[in-house]
Design an enzyme around this catalytic site. Structure first.
Site, short mmCIF file in Angstrom:
data_model
loop_
_atom_site.label_atom_id
_atom_site.label_comp_id
_atom_site.label_asym_id
_atom_site.label_seq_id
_atom_site.Cartn_x
_atom_site.Cartn_y
_atom_site.Cartn_z
N GLY A 195 8.61 15.80 25.14
CA GLY A 195 8.58 14.71 24.49
C GLY A 195 9.79 13.85 25.18
O GLY A 195 10.68 14.45 25.74
N GLN A 222 16.65 8.06 25.73
CA GLN A 222 17.10 8.94 26.49
C GLN A 222 16.90 8.28 27.91
O GLN A 222 17.55 9.13 28.80
CB GLN A 222 16.07 10.29 26.22
CG GLN A 222 16.36 11.20 25.04
CD GLN A 222 15.44 12.30 24.89
OE1 GLN A 222 14.37 12.18 24.71
NE2 GLN A 222 16.07 13.45 25.75
N CYS A 272 16.34 20.18 24.79
CA CYS A 272 16.37 18.50 24.90
C CYS A 272 16.48 18.27 26.57
O CYS A 272 17.42 18.79 26.91
CB CYS A 272 17.05 17.92 23.93
SG CYS A 272 17.17 16.18 23.98
N LEU A 273 15.72 17.47 26.93
CA LEU A 273 16.01 16.86 28.34
C LEU A 273 17.26 16.45 28.38
O LEU A 273 17.72 16.16 29.41
CB LEU A 273 14.84 16.01 28.62
CG LEU A 273 13.44 16.51 28.72
CD1 LEU A 273 12.32 15.35 29.08
CD2 LEU A 273 13.12 17.67 29.70
N HIS A 301 12.15 15.79 16.39
CA HIS A 301 12.93 15.96 17.34
C HIS A 301 13.08 14.39 18.06
O HIS A 301 14.21 13.93 17.83
CB HIS A 301 12.76 17.04 18.49
CG HIS A 301 13.63 16.84 19.57
ND1 HIS A 301 14.30 17.91 20.03
CD2 HIS A 301 13.80 16.01 20.76
CE1 HIS A 301 15.17 17.89 21.03
NE2 HIS A 301 14.66 16.67 21.52
N GLU A 302 12.05 13.81 18.48
CA GLU A 302 11.94 12.49 19.09
C GLU A 302 12.46 11.39 18.05
O GLU A 302 13.11 10.90 18.66
CB GLU A 302 10.70 12.31 19.67
CG GLU A 302 10.17 13.34 20.79
CD GLU A 302 10.91 13.81 21.87
OE1 GLU A 302 12.16 12.81 22.09
OE2 GLU A 302 11.05 14.93 22.33
N HIS A 306 16.16 11.28 17.75
CA HIS A 306 16.74 10.32 18.78
C HIS A 306 16.64 9.02 18.36
O HIS A 306 17.86 8.26 18.78
CB HIS A 306 15.87 10.37 19.97
CG HIS A 306 16.18 11.84 20.87
ND1 HIS A 306 17.58 12.04 21.39
CD2 HIS A 306 15.58 12.73 21.36
CE1 HIS A 306 17.34 13.33 22.06
NE2 HIS A 306 16.33 13.69 22.09
NI NI Z 1 15.51 15.47 22.95
#
Ligand code: NI
Length: 157
Positions: A46, A51, A88-89, A130-131, A134
């Site tokens: 995701g 991000q 998380c990226l 999670h997304e 953000h």
């Molecule tokens: Ni993330």
């Protein structure tokens, strides 16, 4: 399409509340394509627009069934509970234990700006939560139970 630079925790853009998308434009279309490509390149499941430095309510998710694009997503219903590792990226090489609902029902707009309903369990439910966090400037590290640990691979968004 092009890869975008993924912002890393500590970047103030990751703490902002994102704005709704009011109309589909060539720029947004391009952003969606770039986000999907960037997510795959980073082996994420995701990615949220902030991000990549864009403060808009847009996320892309792929838990293995193809890309799901969610514009202005809203969670309608949750149930159950799952506790497990999350990464998380924007925090590469780390993961930590987070409890999330095991089922999530959400509404969102698709790329044609049509509303649709999405339902997910397990990893998909986790990814939606999670997304969407953000989009309101939140990272999973605010919810982590116990210490973060190092991982040799990256997953999640
Ligand atoms: Ni993330």
């Amino acid at each position: 399409m092009a890869l975008r630079t993924i912002r890393i925790q500590g970047d103030p853009v990751l703490t902002k509340v994102c704005k709704p998308i009011t109309e589909m434009t060539p720029k947004i279309e391009e952003l969606i394509g770039d986000m999907i490509e960037t997510m795959y390149e980073a082996n994420g499941v995701g990615l949220a627009a902030p991000q990549v430095g864009i403060l808009k309510r847009l996320v892309v998710i792929d838990v293995g069934d193809g890309p799901v694009v969610m514009i202005n997503p809203v969670i309608l219903e949750t149930s159950g509970e799952q506790t497990g590792d999350e990464g998380c990226l924007s925090l590469p090489g780390k993961s930590g234990c987070v409890t999330r609902p095991n089922y999530v029902k959400a509404k969102a707009l698709n790329e044609d700006m049509e509303e649709y309903i999405v339902e997910g369990t397990e990893l998909f439910a986790r990814a939606i939560c999670h997304e969407l966090d953000h989009l309101d400037g939140h990272m999973y590290t605010e919810k982590v139970e116990g210490p973060l640990h190092d991982v040799n691979y990256e997953e999640e968004g």
